[in-house]
Design an enzyme around this catalytic site. Structure first.
Site, PDB file in Angstrom:
ATOM      1  N   ARG A 522       0.835  -1.213   0.000  1.00 62.43           N
ATOM      2  CA  ARG A 522       0.000   0.000   0.000  1.00 62.43           C
ATOM      3  C   ARG A 522       0.862   1.253   0.000  1.00 62.43           C
ATOM      4  O   ARG A 522       1.939   1.286   0.604  1.00 62.43           O
ATOM      5  CB  ARG A 522      -0.870   0.055   1.257  1.00 62.43           C
ATOM      6  CG  ARG A 522      -2.035  -0.889   1.244  1.00 62.43           C
ATOM      7  CD  ARG A 522      -2.990  -0.599   2.399  1.00 62.43           C
ATOM      8  NE  ARG A 522      -2.295  -0.504   3.667  1.00 62.43           N
ATOM      9  CZ  ARG A 522      -2.744   0.191   4.715  1.00 62.43           C
ATOM     10  NH1 ARG A 522      -3.885   0.848   4.647  1.00 62.43           N
ATOM     11  NH2 ARG A 522      -2.060   0.216   5.837  1.00 62.43           N
ATOM     12  N   SER A 586       7.539  -4.908   7.299  1.00 60.76           N
ATOM     13  CA  SER A 586       7.161  -5.838   8.375  1.00 60.76           C
ATOM     14  C   SER A 586       7.958  -7.132   8.347  1.00 60.76           C
ATOM     15  O   SER A 586       7.389  -8.235   8.306  1.00 60.76           O
ATOM     16  CB  SER A 586       5.661  -6.133   8.281  1.00 60.76           C
ATOM     17  OG  SER A 586       4.953  -4.920   8.284  1.00 60.76           O
ATOM     18  N   ASP A 640       5.499  -2.933  11.365  1.00 60.24           N
ATOM     19  CA  ASP A 640       4.040  -2.755  11.515  1.00 60.24           C
ATOM     20  C   ASP A 640       3.585  -2.863  12.966  1.00 60.24           C
ATOM     21  O   ASP A 640       2.612  -2.242  13.373  1.00 60.24           O
ATOM     22  CB  ASP A 640       3.267  -3.757  10.640  1.00 60.24           C
ATOM     23  CG  ASP A 640       3.621  -5.214  10.933  1.00 60.24           C
ATOM     24  OD1 ASP A 640       4.641  -5.462  11.594  1.00 60.24           O
ATOM     25  OD2 ASP A 640       2.875  -6.102  10.479  1.00 60.24           O
TER      26      ASP A 640
END
Length: 900
Positions: A522, A586, A640
């Site tokens: 994203r 992440s 994350d």
């Protein structure tokens, strides 16, 4: 004139459909806890939860009490590829002194007969399971327990009503055990109707309805547990003994009962009771014919008006006479012979009229029986949510077997009333004897299966003591990761993030965030406002990462990321602005500063080459340079988990822990600088990214790893790595479930022992299926549909087992995750030096958010293992996107403060 008498006995299809609707309403009433006491159709649970599946085997005994004779049976069941059963029986008389005596005398007599049978068959030294067919109304609370409600037929034994008949039988058998060396285990109490269904169910696995239509009448069928209020639990199915003979005892059929039905009822042993049975069972049809013929004769329509003694004598015309008179192929000869025997001396017209009366009476019986049976079939079809259903009705009883027209009529009317059901009628062979043995064989099979399933799943059920050990081991590993001399060899890496503060509300500006951590990537634009109108606005776009890029070269991966950023900047019209950027990455990284992150190792299916040991921020900057279209200020590389903590910290200043429970599993928390030996300085705090997924890679939790965990690990992309994550994260739980299902299938406990091609495929059992299957709102029918989507053709029993497997795997994951988190909160409490800690944990991840039980079990475990900590769990709103922007904003704020 004859038809005028018989008109009320003729029932149109509209009337039968109405009877069907009335019976359906009575069934619902009988199943409801509040309405059952006033229901006439009692819908008694039989505690028979499964039909034969063909894998039953062994020797079984059955005893059958309920008629003029007592019967003992031996049934041998084999599944040697030809699924067969052999029945050997012996009949014993039932003397009046036994059927009218005391309970002790009755059960001693049964035990004596059984002992004689076992001696005859040379079975004395074997331990055999026994099924007890007891054809009287009983209230059952277990398969092997039944309290007699009332004696029927010619039985009037003292001291048995309102007691458990199985206990009485066991007591009588116990007396013989020592003296005669017999060992019999009473496993099941069975009604003859249920026995009929089970006998036919052995030969045809579609059989899920049993029907008796003889001297008495009754029906049973397999009902969904969720509809049976009288029994705890809503998983699976159970056979319901409808006791439908009492249908209409509340007046529901009064409009259909004729003057002859009323007269017959008044003259019976139980006036006002069993009214439906009195309209359809063979015990009463002969008498109904007699009453009609008597009235017709009195009115001069038959026998020249001469009323003979036979017509005045109750019970003189029996069902055998009615059946014989309806043998049309033999013309009127049978009718004339029978009437002459009864001293009625008929004319030809009399014979025709009498034959007509018999036909109409038995036809009405078949019609009413068909209407009630159609109601049951419709309920079965609706329970299964099918437009069309194929099923089998197991059937027994003298009226059905011996009457020349009855079976044909019944079949025809049922098919007319329920055109959406393709019904096969299967005649039972010794339903009350073989059926009891079948129920016992199924109970025996289920008990053996249960024992194997329990043994398979036992290693997943972790005791509180074991969880405390896990918590303590996690605490030890946390300390190793923080200390300079042990950090290099620590499995829990305790990586410093260089995030040294949480939001204070003064953050503002426009920030870009990148989020890479799974199969999607994203790009976000985040606008943060401070002051009274404090808010965070986000705009984002999602891009897929194809497998060939996830597992290609590092350069290809980062070029793809930059391509996605370029698309987004153009889409938002901000290509020219040099915005501060937070990069949520992440994967385990070793950071030397907030904008430097060296990849320790890929997880979650990524395997891009030339990345491990490299600074991912440098790789991103180089890819931006290669594209040469825009420039960005990369302020922070973010995990994350840290983003999750920061997002919740923006709302709640007490949030100092972040937890991810989704595809992966990880925790971060704010640690005192003085405890972080691998970073210079002792003042303040810094967020530590524990990377706890690797907990256990040194073998410290091998004692709780099962063979299934080892299989999943060996088949993964990183064998021997991330062992704790492989027991707790969404990415692996479905695969653990698949491995267990394969093992249970190999043991013959699932899917009829057949491992389908789809079950052999790694990764087919996604974790989202666990969440769906374990949903409390999901009926087993829907569970079966999910399994069918996966190419797994399951029975109702299979679905229950699959649901149980999913439950233990996800519960273990939640409890292990809770044990690890308990170690963190306890550490925080000791750091602060307080007796009681109040702290908030920011949580994100699909497993926590979407699984129906994971979050509750996790919270309960933390409470049990860290009783001095009051932990609040706060759901994060986009930790990896919003969190990255907030970290970037906090880093900018702290940088500006440092410059000033």
């Amino acid at each position: 004139q004859v038809d005028r008498y018989l008109y009320p006995l003729r029932l149109s299809d509209d009337v039968l459909l109405d009877v069907m609707a009335r019976f359906q309403a009575e069934m619902v009433k009988g199943l409801g806890r509040d309405t059952n006491p006033t229901a006439t159709v009692k819908m008694l649970p039989s505690f028979v939860r499964s039909l034969p599946d063909g894998s039953e085997k062994g020797d079984f005994l059955a005893v059958d009490l309920g008629g003029s004779q007592f019967c003992a049976h031996q049934v041998k069941v084999s599944d040697d590829g030809r699924q067969s059963s052999q029945l050997e029986s012996k009949f014993y008389p039932m003397p009046k002194e036994v059927t009218q005596g005391s309970g002790a005398e009755l059960f001693d007599y049964i035990a004596d007969c059984l002992l004689d049978f076992m001696e005859t068959k040379n079975l004395k030294h074997k331990k055999l399971p026994l099924g007890f067919t007891f054809s009287f109304p009983c209230k059952q609370t277990k398969l092997e327990e039944g309290v007699l409600l009332a004696w029927t037929k010619h039985f009037k034994v003292r001291g048995v009503q309102d007691t458990d008949v199985v206990t009485s039988l066991r007591r009588a058998l116990q007396k013989h055990k020592a003296s005669f060396d017999i060992d019999v285990d009473v496993l099941a109490l069975v009604n003859d109707t249920v026995g009929t269904m089970m006998t036919c169910g052995y030969d045809d696995q579609r059989c899920e309805v049993g029907l008796i239509i003889g001297t008495g009448t009754n029906a049973c069928y397999m009902e969904e547990m969720r509809h049976i209020d009288l029994v705890e639990g809503d998983e699976g199915r159970m056979c319901i003994n409808t006791e439908w003979g009492a249908f209409g005892d509340d007046g529901a059929l009064d409009d259909l009962r004729t003057e002859f039905d009323r007269e017959l009822d008044l003259g019976s042993l139980n006036p006002g009771k069993q009214l439906f049975e009195k309209m359809i069972s063979s015990l009463y049809l002969g008498e109904l014919v007699r009453l009609i013929l008597l009235k017709m004769t009195k009115e001069g329509l038959l026998f020249n008006g001469k009323v003979s003694t036979a017509l005045l004598t109750k019970g003189k015309i029996e069902m055998k006479h009615v059946s014989a008179m309806e043998k049309y192929k033999e013309g009127l000869s049978n009718t004339r012979e029978i009437l002459t025997e009864l001293s009625l001396f008929p004319s030809e017209e009399d014979c025709v009229a009498v034959q007509h009366v018999c036909t109409i009476v038995s036809f009405r019986s078949a019609n009413l029986c068909a209407a009630a049976l159609a109601a049951i079939l419709t309920r079965l079809r609706e329970n299964k949510k099918l437009l069309r259903m194929r099923t089998t009705v197991g059937i027994d009883g003298g009226l059905y077997k011996t009457h020349p027209q009855y079976a044909k009529r019944l079949h025809k009317v049922v098919r007319r009333l329920v055109p959406t059901c393709d019904v096969r009628f299967l005649l039972s062979v010794s339903g009350s004897g073989k059926g009891a043995a079948m129920v016992t064989a199924v109970a025996h099979r289920l008990a053996a299966q249960r024992s194997h399933i329990d043994a398979t799943l036992a290693p997943f059920l972790l005791s509180l003591g074991t969880l405390r050990e896990v918590r303590n081991k996690m605490r030890t590993e946390l300390e190793y990761g923080l200390k300079r001399e042990t950090q290099a060899n620590a499995t829990v890496k305790m990586l410093p993030t260089y995030v040294c503060g949480t939001p204070d509300g003064t953050e503002k500006g426009k920030f870009l965030a990148l989020d890479l951590g799974g199969t999607n990537f994203r790009v976000l634009l985040v606008k943060i406002k401070s002051g009274r109108r404090r808010s965070v606005q986000m705009y984002n776009k999602i891009f897929a990462i194809p497998l060939e890029i996830m597992q290609g070269t590092g350069e290809e991966l980062f070029d793809h990321i930059v391509q996605c950023i370029a698309d987004f900047l153009e889409y938002m019209g901000i290509k020219g602005a040099r915005l501060p950027l937070g990069f949520t990455f992440s994967f385990p990284c070793r950071q030397a500063s907030i904008d430097k992150g060296t990849l320790v190792g890929w997880t979650k299916g990524f395997k891009a080459t030339d990345c491990e040991g490299e600074d991912v921020v440098d790789m991103l900057r180089e890819a931006i340079k290669r594209r040469n279209e825009f420039d960005l200020d990369i302020v922070a590389v973010v995990n994350d988990t840290v983003g999750t903590m920061m997002t919740c910290g923006y709302e709640d200043p007490n949030c100092e822990i972040g937890l991810i429970a989704g595809t992966g599993s990880n925790v971060c928390y704010m640690e005192d600088m003085k405890n972080i030996e691998i970073v210079e300085g002792n003042e303040g705090k810094m967020c530590i990214n524990t990377e706890w997924g690797a907990f256990g890679d040194n073998g410290c939790i091998d004692n709780i790893r099962t063979k299934y965990d080892k299989e999943v690990d060996e088949g993964s992309l990183n064998p021997g790595k991330q062992r704790y994550e492989k027991m707790t994260s969404g990415m692996y739980l479905g695969e653990i479930v698949r491995q267990i299902l394969i093992d249970l299938t190999k043991q013959g406990l699932l899917f009829r022992g057949h491992i389908s091609e789809s079950l052999r495929k790694r990764g087919i059992f996604e974790t989202k299926f666990l969440s769906q299957i374990e949903s409390d709102r999901l009926a087993l029918l829907q569970v079966r549909r999910i399994l069918q989507q996966l190419g797994l053709d399951s029975t109702c029993e299979d679905s229950i087992i699959v649901k149980e497997v999913c439950g233990v795997v996800s519960q273990r994951a939640a409890r292990l995750c809770g044990a690890g988190l308990a170690a963190i909160v306890e550490k925080k409490r000791e750091n602060r030096g307080v007796e009681r800690l109040q702290i908030t944990v920011g949580v994100d991840g699909t497993l926590y958010k979407l699984h129906p039980h994971f979050s509750r079990v996790l919270r309960e475990t933390v409470k049990e293992l860290a009783p001095q900590c009051d932990v609040t769990f706060m759901l994060s709103e986009d930790g990896s996107g919003k969190g990255a922007a907030l970290i970037t904003a906090v880093a900018k704020r702290l940088h500006n403060v440092g410059q000033k």
